[in-house]
Design a protein around this motif. Structure first.
Motif, PDB file in Angstrom:
ATOM      1  N   LEU A   1       0.837  -1.212   0.000  1.00 42.44           N
ATOM      2  CA  LEU A   1       0.000   0.000   0.000  1.00 42.44           C
ATOM      3  C   LEU A   1       0.869   1.258   0.000  1.00 42.44           C
ATOM      4  N   ILE A   2       1.974   1.196   0.736  1.00 36.32           N
ATOM      5  CA  ILE A   2       2.881   2.360   0.775  1.00 36.32           C
ATOM      6  C   ILE A   2       3.516   2.563  -0.605  1.00 36.32           C
ATOM      7  N   LYS A   3       3.924   1.466  -1.240  1.00 33.63           N
ATOM      8  CA  LYS A   3       4.525   1.593  -2.582  1.00 33.63           C
ATOM      9  C   LYS A   3       3.516   2.186  -3.571  1.00 33.63           C
ATOM     10  N   ASP A   4       2.246   1.783  -3.419  1.00 35.08           N
ATOM     11  CA  ASP A   4       1.196   2.313  -4.310  1.00 35.08           C
ATOM     12  C   ASP A   4       0.714   3.694  -3.865  1.00 35.08           C
ATOM     13  N   ARG A   5       1.254   4.189  -2.796  1.00 34.13           N
ATOM     14  CA  ARG A   5       0.876   5.480  -2.204  1.00 34.13           C
ATOM     15  C   ARG A   5      -0.593   5.512  -1.769  1.00 34.13           C
ATOM     16  N   ALA A   6      -1.164   4.329  -1.486  1.00 29.89           N
ATOM     17  CA  ALA A   6      -2.534   4.264  -0.961  1.00 29.89           C
ATOM     18  C   ALA A   6      -2.515   4.379   0.562  1.00 29.89           C
ATOM     19  N   ALA A   7      -1.340   4.258   1.158  1.00 30.09           N
ATOM     20  CA  ALA A   7      -1.155   4.526   2.599  1.00 30.09           C
ATOM     21  C   ALA A   7       0.172   5.264   2.723  1.00 30.09           C
ATOM     22  N   LEU A   8       0.179   6.341   3.516  1.00 34.96           N
ATOM     23  CA  LEU A   8       1.400   7.148   3.642  1.00 34.96           C
ATOM     24  C   LEU A   8       1.729   7.412   5.114  1.00 34.96           C
ATOM     25  N   PRO A   9       1.915   6.358   5.918  1.00 32.71           N
ATOM     26  CA  PRO A   9       2.246   6.585   7.331  1.00 32.71           C
ATOM     27  C   PRO A   9       3.649   7.169   7.460  1.00 32.71           C
ATOM     28  N   GLU A  10       3.836   8.020   8.452  1.00 30.75           N
ATOM     29  CA  GLU A  10       5.174   8.595   8.671  1.00 30.75           C
ATOM     30  C   GLU A  10       5.991   7.717   9.603  1.00 30.75           C
ATOM     31  N   ARG A  11       5.271   6.985  10.471  1.00 26.96           N
ATOM     32  CA  ARG A  11       5.950   6.113  11.435  1.00 26.96           C
ATOM     33  C   ARG A  11       5.306   4.723  11.415  1.00 26.96           C
ATOM     34  N   LEU A  12       6.158   3.688  11.401  1.00 27.98           N
ATOM     35  CA  LEU A  12       5.659   2.313  11.511  1.00 27.98           C
ATOM     36  C   LEU A  12       6.113   1.764  12.848  1.00 27.98           C
ATOM     37  N   LEU A  13       5.187   1.137  13.552  1.00 26.41           N
ATOM     38  CA  LEU A  13       5.511   0.518  14.839  1.00 26.41           C
ATOM     39  C   LEU A  13       5.413  -0.999  14.661  1.00 26.41           C
ATOM     40  N   ASP A  14       6.568  -1.647  14.704  1.00 24.48           N
ATOM     41  CA  ASP A  14       6.647  -3.106  14.524  1.00 24.48           C
ATOM     42  C   ASP A  14       6.113  -3.782  15.793  1.00 24.48           C
ATOM     43  N   ILE A  15       5.018  -4.553  15.642  1.00 26.97           N
ATOM     44  CA  ILE A  15       4.387  -5.162  16.822  1.00 26.97           C
ATOM     45  C   ILE A  15       4.797  -6.621  17.021  1.00 26.97           C
ATOM     46  N   ASN A  16       5.733  -7.114  16.215  1.00 28.54           N
ATOM     47  CA  ASN A  16       6.080  -8.540  16.288  1.00 28.54           C
ATOM     48  C   ASN A  16       6.684  -8.961  17.621  1.00 28.54           C
ATOM     49  N   GLY A  17       7.199  -7.980  18.393  1.00 27.99           N
ATOM     50  CA  GLY A  17       7.797  -8.320  19.691  1.00 27.99           C
ATOM     51  C   GLY A  17       6.781  -8.345  20.834  1.00 27.99           C
TER      52      GLY A  17
END
Ligand SMILES: Cc1cc2nc3c(=O)[nH]c(=O)nc-3n(C[C@H](O)[C@H](O)[C@H](O)COP(=O)(O)OP(=O)(O)OC[C@H]3O[C@@H](n4cnc5c(N)ncnc54)[C@H](O)[C@@H]3O)c2cc1C
Ligand code: SF4
Length: 331
Positions: free
Chosen positions: A37-53
């Motif tokens: 989605l980010i590559k397609d510019r359909a989502a443009l978040p400034e910060r990603l929070l990795d929840i895998n931990g």
């Protein structure tokens, strides 16, 4: 590529608070949908929070008295391979195995799967053509455009997109629950209320808001669980989203249907439950194809095909019948 900052969360409370206060932050799990989605510019978040931990969210629990609890961070491949998932609810394992590819399933999480966004080509187009889901108020290019893959049930003039998740169809048929933790604690959302129809706000896919973290999916004990099947029809045999799919679960009494559960995928903005058909199927013999067919047909009175997808009406009826008969053979 749109630039973003990446950080990691190890505590749910902190992750939820950060998400609630920052509208430009997004959770990331496997990243298999969000990064596209980010590559397609359909989502443009400034910060990603990795929840895998985050602790305790990748477990699969099979309580002794039935049902299942699947952590939101469990991987699609792990859930599909779990012996209790396969024994108690084969429809879930099959929906997952028919999804995406082996590599994607190794990365993709259960929570991310039910959050994935539509594959409507206008929505995903890099050129930002009119799309109410992507840019509210800009119009729906699919309504009078190319809509072969779009909805035949429950659409609005604002959006005719379908939901792409296979797993969601199985969860809808089984009346699963989504366990969500937010700023005011934990709540349980019935799967029927989790994903939305588009109405006049197609930009909202589901019932979640800022600060909401999916913790798990809970599937209650179901007498129909073991006799269940997922059937998916697509334009090519692998690595493709559903044109139409069906999840069926049956509890028989001899060769007659005591109770049945049926949901369709690829036909609406959310999995489409065939409740009229489920009621009409009670007492019908699994060997009486004509009677099964006319019971299923009762749920198609409300079908509203678009210019290019009239074929989906008959296709969906057949897919539902095939899933039901296969579920019946397994029951
Ligand atoms: C080529 C391709 C083919 C595919 N084919 C299929 C298919 O046939 N069938 C099918 O069902 N799917 C298919 N998919 C979709 C795939 O299943 C999803 O991309 C995947 O399940 C998303 O999981 P993820 O962990 O990678 O999510 P992410 O990409 O990490 O996240 C997706 C969204 O969910 C949110 N999110 C993630 N976890 C949580 C949580 N715990 N709480 C709240 N929000 C959360 C994120 O913020 C983001 O908005 C395909 C994908 C690709 C790229
Ligand atoms: S169907 Fe929905 S997602 Fe597709 S163009 Fe129309 S508004 Fe956008």
């Amino acid at each position: 590529m749109h630039p973003f900052a990446l950080s990691r969360a190890d505590d749910p409370g902190t992750a939820i608070a950060a998400h609630a206060r920052d509208p430009h932050l997004a959770f990331i799990a496997g990243g298999t949908d969000l990064l596209g989605l980010i590559k397609d510019r359909a989502a443009l978040p400034e910060r990603l929070l990795d929840i895998n931990g985050l602790p305790d969210m990748a477990r699969i629990v099979a309580p002794p008295d039935g049902g299942l609890w699947i952590g939101a961070l469990a991987r699609m491949s792990d859930v599909a391979a779990d012996s209790e998932v396969r024994r108690r609810f084969p429809v879930i394992a099959e929906a997952l195995l028919y999804s995406a590819s082996g590599q994607l399933r190794n990365m993709a999480s259960i929570g991310g799967n039910i959050m994935q966004r539509t594959r409507c080509a206008y929505f995903r187009d890099e050129d930002d053509i009119p799309c109410n889901k992507r840019r509210p108020g800009s119009g729906c290019s699919a309504l009078h455009g190319l809509n072969r893959n779009h909805a035949i049930f429950g659409w609005s003039d604002g959006c005719v997109a379908t939901n792409p998740s296979d797993l969601a169809v199985a969860l809808a048929a089984l009346d699963a629950n989504v366990i969500v933790r937010g700023t005011v604690g934990e709540r349980v959302i019935a799967f029927a209320d989790f994903q939305r129809l588009p109405g006049s706000t197609p930009e909202r896919d589901n019932a979640l808001g800022r600060g909401d973290l999916i913790v798990a999916i809970e599937i209650p004990t179901r007498t129909e669980g073991r006799g269940s099947h997922y059937f998916k029809l697509r334009d090519r045999q692998s690595y493709e989203f559903a044109l139409v799919s069906a999840a069926a679960a049956v509890a028989p009494d001899g060769r007659r249907i005591h109770s049945a559960r049926l949901a369709l995928g690829g036909v609406a903005h959310k999995p489409w439950r065939l409740t009229a058909a489920e009621a009409a199927l009670r007492g019908i013999s699994l060997d009486d194809t004509d009677a099964l067919n006319s019971a299923i047909t009762q749920s198609f009175a409300e079908a509203r095909p678009l210019a290019h997808n009239g074929f989906k009406v008959e296709l969906a009826r057949r897919v539902a019948l095939r899933a039901l008969q296969a579920a019946g053979e397994r029951a």
